[in-house]
Design a protein around this motif. Sequence first.
Motif, mmCIF file in Angstrom:
data_model
loop_
_atom_site.group_PDB
_atom_site.id
_atom_site.type_symbol
_atom_site.label_atom_id
_atom_site.label_comp_id
_atom_site.label_asym_id
_atom_site.label_seq_id
_atom_site.Cartn_x
_atom_site.Cartn_y
_atom_site.Cartn_z
ATOM 1 N N LEU A 79 43.838 -6.990 4.394
ATOM 2 C CA LEU A 79 42.840 -6.871 3.331
ATOM 3 C C LEU A 79 41.670 -7.812 3.579
ATOM 4 N N MET A 80 41.963 -9.033 4.031
ATOM 5 C CA MET A 80 40.903 -9.983 4.366
ATOM 6 C C MET A 80 40.051 -9.440 5.507
ATOM 7 N N ARG A 81 40.708 -8.875 6.504
ATOM 8 C CA ARG A 81 39.994 -8.292 7.638
ATOM 9 C C ARG A 81 39.102 -7.134 7.184
ATOM 10 N N MET A 82 39.612 -6.298 6.291
ATOM 11 C CA MET A 82 38.819 -5.176 5.774
ATOM 12 C C MET A 82 37.574 -5.669 5.057
ATOM 13 N N ALA A 83 37.719 -6.759 4.298
ATOM 14 C CA ALA A 83 36.560 -7.308 3.588
ATOM 15 C C ALA A 83 35.554 -7.913 4.558
ATOM 16 N N GLU A 84 36.042 -8.660 5.541
ATOM 17 C CA GLU A 84 35.139 -9.353 6.463
ATOM 18 C C GLU A 84 34.388 -8.393 7.376
ATOM 19 N N THR A 85 34.997 -7.252 7.686
ATOM 20 C CA THR A 85 34.356 -6.283 8.590
ATOM 21 C C THR A 85 33.707 -5.130 7.844
ATOM 22 N N ASN A 86 33.752 -5.171 6.513
ATOM 23 C CA ASN A 86 33.227 -4.071 5.698
ATOM 24 C C ASN A 86 33.809 -2.737 6.176
ATOM 25 N N ALA A 87 35.113 -2.733 6.339
ATOM 26 C CA ALA A 87 35.793 -1.583 6.936
ATOM 27 C C ALA A 87 35.743 -0.325 6.070
#
Length: 344
Positions: free
Chosen positions: A55-63
Motif C-alpha cells: 500500500l505504501m508502494r502504491m501511494a509513493e508510485t501513484n500506482a
Amino acid sequence: MHADFLSSQTTLSRRQALALLAVPVAAPLAAPAWAAAPLPQITLAGPPAIVSAPLMRMAETNALQGVAQRTVFTAWRDPDQLRMMAMGGKADVLAMPSNVAANLFNRGAGVTLLNISAWGALWVVTRDAQRKALQDFKGEEIAVPFRGDMPDIVLQLLAAKQGLDVQRDFRIRYVPTPMEAMQLLITRRVSHALLSEPGVSLAMRKTKSFPVGLIAPELHRGADLQQEWGRLFQRAPHMPQAGIAAVGAVRAQPQVLAAVVQAYAQSLAWCRSNVLECGRMMARHIDLLTPEAVADAIAVSQLDAVPAAQARSDLEFFYGQLMTRNPQLVGGKLPDAVFYGQGL
C-alpha cells in the motif's frame, strides 16, 4: 467467553463502533456502467506490518493513476482505530485482519474483501532457545498485543486445539500494541512475546541477535504459529491472517477495485524483489522500523497476494475454527459470496 476477549482499555471504542453499526445500512450500492472520471483521491490505510508495504508502494508510485488522481497512505495503530476508520469513511482500502473484515461485513458495514496476502508472520519470540512449540511455554509469562484480536485469537485457538487454556496454563500480559510487547522483550521485562513481522525481526536486530551465527544471541524465534497451525489442524503451515478490503462508495466501482488488486500484487512482487528498498520505504512511513529489519521480515514471512475468491476455502476453514471459540469473532456466521467480491 466473549467478555474475556474484550479488554477494559478498549471497551468504550468498541461500544462506539457497535453503535455505529446499529445505524440502518443503505441499500446495496449499484455499480455504475462506467466511471465518468478518475476519483480525486484514494486513501489506503494499514498497520505497521508487512501487509502495508505494498500500500505504501502504491501511494509513493501513484500506482492507481488510471482510476484516481492521487493515492495516499495513512497508518492505523490498533484494531479499534481500524474499525472506526472503516466505518467512518476515513479510508477507501484498508489492510486488516481477516476476521475483522468478516466481522464488519456481517454486522452490516460495507466491506468487500479484495485479497489475502499475509499467510504467516506470527512467532513467540523468546530468550530461551529450548522452547520451540507452544506447549513449551506452559506456565510462562507471554506479552501479547491486541487482546481479543489477531494475534491473540490465533494463540487462543492453537492452545485450545491441544488442550491448553490461555488464561489458566499461561501468564498472559496483554499490551495495547505490538511495539509495546517488543519493548517489554527488549528491555528484559518479559522473556517471551507474541509478535508479528516486522516486529520479530526488529526485536532481534535491536538486541543484536543477528546474524544467526552468533554463539549466544539474546532472542530466538520460539513457537512458529504457522507450523503449529499446520501440525494441529493437519493442513499446510499457513493461515489467512490478513489482506486488504474496500469499504464505502469505492465498492461500487469494479474497475477501481480491479486496479487496486492488480497494483497491490505488483507492489508486493516489487517488495519481495527489492527488500532493502522496501525497507527504506517502510522506515519512512513507520517510526522505529529499520530497512534491515524489514528485509529480514520479508525473507521469513509468507507473503502471497491471493484474490479473495481464491482464498475463500482457506478463509472459511479459518473462520469456522474461530466460530467454535466465539462466533462473534466473525460476526456470528460465515460471510456470503458478496464479501468475496464475486470473483474479483
